[in-house]
Structures are given as C-alpha cells and as structure tokens.
Scaffold this active site. Structure first.
Site, PDB file in Angstrom:
ATOM      1  N   TYR A  94       0.837  -1.205   0.000  1.00  0.00           N
ATOM      2  CA  TYR A  94       0.000   0.000   0.000  1.00  0.00           C
ATOM      3  C   TYR A  94       0.873   1.256   0.000  1.00  0.00           C
ATOM      4  CZ  TYR A  94      -3.913   3.043   1.186  1.00  0.00           C
ATOM      5  OH  TYR A  94      -4.884   4.014   1.158  1.00  0.00           O
ATOM      6  N   PHE A 152      -9.796  20.153 -24.640  1.00  0.00           N
ATOM      7  CA  PHE A 152     -10.077  18.725 -24.627  1.00  0.00           C
ATOM      8  C   PHE A 152     -11.229  18.515 -23.652  1.00  0.00           C
ATOM      9  CE2 PHE A 152      -9.756  14.229 -23.630  1.00  0.00           C
ATOM     10  CZ  PHE A 152      -9.897  13.755 -24.918  1.00  0.00           C
ATOM     11  N   THR A 153     -12.080  17.555 -23.968  1.00  0.00           N
ATOM     12  CA  THR A 153     -13.361  17.409 -23.253  1.00  0.00           C
ATOM     13  C   THR A 153     -13.178  17.328 -21.730  1.00  0.00           C
ATOM     14  OG1 THR A 153     -13.189  15.050 -23.650  1.00  0.00           O
ATOM     15  CG2 THR A 153     -14.535  16.319 -25.201  1.00  0.00           C
ATOM     16  N   ASP A 209      -0.133  19.258 -21.437  1.00  0.00           N
ATOM     17  CA  ASP A 209      -0.816  17.964 -21.541  1.00  0.00           C
ATOM     18  C   ASP A 209       0.099  17.136 -22.421  1.00  0.00           C
ATOM     19  OD1 ASP A 209      -2.244  15.711 -22.403  1.00  0.00           O
ATOM     20  OD2 ASP A 209      -4.129  16.675 -21.856  1.00  0.00           O
ATOM     21  N   LYS A 243      -2.083   6.249 -23.578  1.00  0.00           N
ATOM     22  CA  LYS A 243      -1.740   6.475 -24.991  1.00  0.00           C
ATOM     23  C   LYS A 243      -0.260   6.146 -25.207  1.00  0.00           C
ATOM     24  CE  LYS A 243      -5.646   9.016 -24.490  1.00  0.00           C
ATOM     25  NZ  LYS A 243      -6.404   9.047 -23.226  1.00  0.00           N
ATOM     26  N   ARG A 262     -16.249  13.643 -33.229  1.00  0.00           N
ATOM     27  CA  ARG A 262     -15.534  14.766 -32.634  1.00  0.00           C
ATOM     28  C   ARG A 262     -16.050  16.040 -33.282  1.00  0.00           C
ATOM     29  NH1 ARG A 262     -12.898  13.296 -27.902  1.00  0.00           N
ATOM     30  NH2 ARG A 262     -15.150  13.233 -27.709  1.00  0.00           N
ATOM     31  N   PHE A 280     -21.369  13.326 -25.100  1.00  0.00           N
ATOM     32  CA  PHE A 280     -21.033  12.446 -26.227  1.00  0.00           C
ATOM     33  C   PHE A 280     -20.844  10.987 -25.792  1.00  0.00           C
ATOM     34  CE2 PHE A 280     -17.381  14.382 -24.307  1.00  0.00           C
ATOM     35  CZ  PHE A 280     -16.555  13.302 -24.070  1.00  0.00           C
TER      36      PHE A 280
HETATM   37  C1  P61 Z   1      -9.104   9.708 -26.396  1.00  0.00           C
HETATM   38  F1  P61 Z   1     -13.952  10.756 -26.273  1.00  0.00           F
HETATM   39  N1  P61 Z   1      -8.233  10.844 -24.504  1.00  0.00           N
HETATM   40  O1  P61 Z   1      -8.440  10.511 -27.088  1.00  0.00           O
HETATM   41  P1  P61 Z   1      -7.986   9.698 -19.686  1.00  0.00           P
HETATM   42  N2  P61 Z   1      -5.773  14.612 -22.335  1.00  0.00           N
HETATM   43  C2  P61 Z   1      -5.790  14.208 -23.606  1.00  0.00           C
HETATM   44  C3  P61 Z   1      -6.502  13.074 -23.952  1.00  0.00           C
HETATM   45  O2  P61 Z   1      -6.516  12.666 -25.219  1.00  0.00           O
HETATM   46  C4  P61 Z   1      -7.224  12.351 -22.934  1.00  0.00           C
HETATM   47  C5  P61 Z   1      -7.164  12.841 -21.616  1.00  0.00           C
HETATM   48  C6  P61 Z   1      -6.434  13.966 -21.334  1.00  0.00           C
HETATM   49  C7  P61 Z   1      -9.056   9.871 -24.942  1.00  0.00           C
HETATM   50  C8  P61 Z   1     -10.032   9.116 -24.070  1.00  0.00           C
HETATM   51  C9  P61 Z   1     -11.283   9.915 -24.081  1.00  0.00           C
HETATM   52  O3  P61 Z   1     -13.936  12.966 -24.874  1.00  0.00           O
HETATM   53  C10 P61 Z   1     -13.170  11.898 -24.493  1.00  0.00           C
HETATM   54  O4  P61 Z   1      -6.884   8.748 -19.375  1.00  0.00           O
HETATM   55  C11 P61 Z   1      -5.050  14.980 -24.628  1.00  0.00           C
HETATM   56  O5  P61 Z   1      -8.895   9.228 -20.762  1.00  0.00           O
HETATM   57  O6  P61 Z   1      -8.743  10.077 -18.459  1.00  0.00           O
HETATM   58  C12 P61 Z   1      -7.997  11.217 -23.247  1.00  0.00           C
HETATM   59  O7  P61 Z   1      -7.247  10.993 -20.191  1.00  0.00           O
HETATM   60  C13 P61 Z   1      -7.891  12.155 -20.510  1.00  0.00           C
HETATM   61  C14 P61 Z   1     -12.150   9.828 -25.106  1.00  0.00           C
HETATM   62  C15 P61 Z   1     -11.424  10.957 -23.207  1.00  0.00           C
HETATM   63  C16 P61 Z   1     -13.104  10.804 -25.293  1.00  0.00           C
HETATM   64  C17 P61 Z   1     -12.392  11.939 -23.392  1.00  0.00           C
HETATM   65  O8  P61 Z   1      -9.774   8.786 -26.858  1.00  0.00           O
END
Ligand code: P61
Length: 465
Positions: A69, A121-122, A212, A255, A379, A442
C-alpha cells in the site's frame, strides 16, 4: 508505411458480424459508437486510449509488481522513469489522465480563473469548469481549418495569449495549458519555437505552464521531422527538451505509455507537489500508487521507456499517414496534414447535405460501423458544443489507431469501408438526439435516424477481409 519494429506473439480473435446484426447493434446503441459492445465491432478505431498492445518487457515487468500500500518499490521505479524521461521532480500517479486533470484543477483553479489553452479537450475543460474556471481558446486559427496545411496546427496564438495574460495575469490566470499533438484539431503538433514563445510569456506574467503531455512522443517526432534544426537530435532528448519548458504535466498514460490504465501528474514545484499529495489521498489513493496497482506501475515505467523509442513512434505515426494517404487518393475529405494518432474525416464536406444541428459526424460514425463493422468516434458538435451556445466548429470523425495492434491489411480494409460509405453518402440522413446526459454528453447520448439509414443493405460493396 515502414515495417513495424515488432512482431505479434499473442492474438485476439475478431469477427465481422453479418450486416443485419450490425444494424441491430447500432440501433440498440442509439447510434452512438461508445455504446456498442466490442464483440460487435470488427476493427475498433474508437480510441488509442488503453487499447495498445503491451510489449513482452511490460508483461514481464508486471510480474515484479510490488502491491504494498505504501512505499511500493514499483512506485519508485515509476518515479525514476518519469524523472529520467521528462525531468519533473515530483511524480504523482493517478488512475488515468482525468484523475490528474482533476487534481490539477483542484490545485490551481478558483471561480473566475482563466485557463488559456490550444483548443479544448473534453475532460480537461470539464474539470476546469466544474471548479468555476473559464476555458479560453488561444489556438491558432489554422487549428480549426481542416484544409490548412500548416505543419504545426497545435501552436498557440502568442498574440491572443499575450492579450489574455496582460489583462488577467497573474491573479486571475490558473495556468496556461498546452496540449501535445492537439487531439481535437486532428492530432496536430506544436513547434518547439512556439512552446518557447509560450514559455517566455508565462515567465513574464508569472503563471504556470502545464503541458498535456499525453502524446508528447509523437509531437517530438513531428518537431524532428518538420522543424528546422532538430533532424539530428535524438528523440528522447527532444522529448526532454519539450518537457523542460513546462512547470508541470498531465499524462494519460493510456496512450504513449501503452498501458490499459494509468496516468501521471508531474510537478516541479515542491509546495505544489506537497499540496497535490494531500489531494491524491482523497481522490485517488496513497501517493505511492494513486489508484493503480503495483503491477500497473511496473508496466507504465517500462512503457515510458518504450515511448521514446524512435522506431516505435515513427512506425505508429506512419500508420495514420498510410490510412490518410489512401483516403486522400480517393478524394475523401480528411483533416490535413494527417496527425499523430488518427485520421479525421471532415464530416462537413463528407455529408454536406446534413446540417450541423443534425449531427453529421455522429451519423457518419454510425454509418461506418453499419457498412463494415468499423468503430470510430464523433468529434464534432456532440463533443464540442458548450451548453446551449451555438456551435459551428469542427465536425470530425476520428479513426483512431491503437498502438501496435492493427496491420496494414486492417487499415486497407478500413479505407475500403470509408470509400464505400463515401460512395453512398446520399443515403445517410441526419440524427435526432433522444437522450442527452448533463456532462460530457457524447459518451452516453442516444440518437435516432431522421430517415432510412444507409439502404439498401444488399448494395454494400465492401471487400470481405
Ligand atoms: C481519447 F472521447 N483521450 O483521445 P484519460 N488529455 C488528452 C486526452 O486525449 C485524454 C485525456 C487527457 C481519450 C479518451 C477519451 O472525450 C473523451 O486517461 C489529450 O482518458 O482520463 C484522453 O485521459 C484524458 C475519449 C477521453 C473521449 C475523453 O480517446
């Protein structure tokens, strides 16, 4: 496309369901590709997030996971890997990127504070706004023009940023956010010169610069290939130089770091890091695991090393370029230049007969699934519209490439499916939203078609794989 610098050792079977079953699955999912079951998908280009193939070294490292832990040696290995690759002094693991975004927003955002960023970003914007912050788009105008061939559409508009900072900094600016390989613009990089410009402004105005860095490896590769003076710099060195220009970074490790789950908040400042450790125990877990397991931290530490391997990054980016090239040859409208992790179809030009209020990108994503079992992601207005404000921004469908997963044959098949849908685009009507969640709509919104959708089915001319 270059030959991949890996070979396949473990495979996962996939099947193309018959067309009537795909139609049933699409209707059950309310025309939202997020709501499809992956068993009903043949080629899954929804996202590159958590969908990569692990390497044998990552799998082997997982056996060494220390699940203590507190004081886990896996944490210290992760900490060392982040420090070595990027140079940040403090490393706070989180369950995924949005966990890090949540902590960052809690640390720096107060009601009325501004967050200037290259496009939104969302999840990043959502966390800022939930705390009363105000997101300000300071991307260059080319970012929102699918036809602009600007090589660095991820750049910040330095004049716009300076205006914001001159009016509000430092008191009312939470931080300046710069995203590598700007996702919503098509995976577009910033140049190092531009980031240096942002750095000068943030130093002059006394506000933190937060990267980011989720897709920093591909951004560094684009710098090496496109920006004068960097052709001979090694990729790990370039990645480090980019990180050096910031005060902190948020990573979704799902990623570039090839892991199914995990994120990192990396910080230079001692006091800020101390406060972040106070918050992480509330929302994620003890600072030595932050919501992920010891074996996840081992896979992540190894993934960080692999993410700076130029051969791996180069091949990955070449997959998007290959798919994009096939579509361009066939006259299909896509965002140019092709970015890092995906090919983005321009739904406004693909379906000019569908007005934006009828969700053309959502309809196009649904059609790609129906025609060939290919899953993509909307998107456009569904993802980007802000409350009831009018939206006339980008309207894209993202064909996202998981890392080390699909072959050239899969991509050629996807190009055939897109071509088939393009030829029958007149049969794609708009959609009506029947269910709208309050936040990040979405993900779980549902739709119905405004008319017969991609008929007659017998005419589908997709080459069977
Ligand atoms: C993706 F439809 N991306 O591209 P988490 N920053 C950035 C990202 O691309 C990102 C996160 C932070 C996703 C997953 C996803 O509207 C959406 O590990 C540049 O997913 O929490 C994530 O990181 C967030 C898909 C997220 C979406 C939000 O597919």
């Amino acid at each position: 496309m270059s030959a991949p610098p890996w070979k396949i050792k473990v495979v996962e079977p996939v099947t193309l369901r018959p067309q009537p079953e795909r139609r049933q699955a699409l209707e059950a999912a309310g025309y939202n590709t997020f709501l499809l079951r992956s068993d009903d998908v043949f080629v899954d280009l929804l996202t590159d997030s958590g969908t990569s193939a692990l390497s044998q070294e990552q799998r082997a490292a997982m056996e060494l996971g220390d699940e203590a832990y507190a004081g886990s040696r896996s944490f210290f290995r992760l900490e060392g890997a982040v420090q070595e690759a990027y140079g940040y002094r403090h490393v706070i693991p989180t369950h995924q990127g949005r966990g890090a975004e949540h902590l960052l927003a809690k640390l720096l955002v107060e009601p009325g504070f501004l967050v200037p960023s290259n496009l939104y970003f969302t999840t990043s914007r959502e966390h800022v706004e939930l705390l009363g912050g105000v997101w300000i788009d300071v991307s260059i105008p080319e970012a929102s023009d699918p036809r602009s061939l600007h090589p660095f559409k991820g750049n910040v508009d330095l004049v716009a940023l300076e205006h914001v900072l001159a009016a509000a900094a430092p008191e009312r600016v939470a931080f300046v956010r710069v995203e590598a390989c700007l996702n919503m613009a098509g995976g577009q990089p910033f140049s190092l010169a531009n980031l240096e410009g942002v750095r000068e402004l943030t130093l002059a105005h006394g506000v933190p610069l937060v990267l980011d860095a989720t897709r920093i490896s591909e951004n560094a590769l684009f710098v090496k290939e496109r920006e004068a003076g960097f052709a001979d710099v090694e990729l790990p060195e370039l990645i480090h130089r980019i990180a050096d220009l910031s005060d902190a970074a948020v990573f979704s490790s799902k990623k570039d770091h090839f892991v199914p789950i995990g994120g990192v908040l990396a910080i230079d400042d001692d006091d800020l890091a101390e406060r972040a450790r106070e918050l992480v125990v509330i929302y994620e877990g003890f600072p030595h695991y932050g919501g992920i397991a010891g074996h996840d931290m081992e896979a992540l530490a190894q993934g960080i090393r692999e993410s700076a391997d130029e051969a791996i990054v180069k091949h990955y980016v070449s997959q998007s370029a290959y798919l994009g090239g096939l579509l361009l040859e066939r006259g299909i409208p896509i965002v140019e230049p092709v970015g890092a992790h995906a090919v983005f179809l321009d739904a406004k030009r693909f379906l000019p007969h569908v007005p934006q209020e009828e969700f053309p990108a959502q309809a196009l994503a649904a059609a790609l699934y129906l025609a060939g079992g290919v899953r993509s992601m909307e998107r456009g207005i569904v993802s980007g519209q802000h409350g009831d404000e009018p939206y006339d921004g980008l309207e894209l469908v993202r064909l996202t490439i998981p890392r080390r997963v699909y072959t050239q044959e899969h991509l050629a098949y996807v190009a055939d499916v897109v071509t088939d849908v393009f030829e029958r685009r007149g049969q794609i009507p708009g959609l009506r939203m029947t269910y709208e969640p309050e936040h990040l709509r979405f993900f779980q919104a549902r739709f119905e078609a405004r008319g017969a959708f991609l008929e007659p089915v017998e005419a589908v001319a997709v080459a069977e794989p």
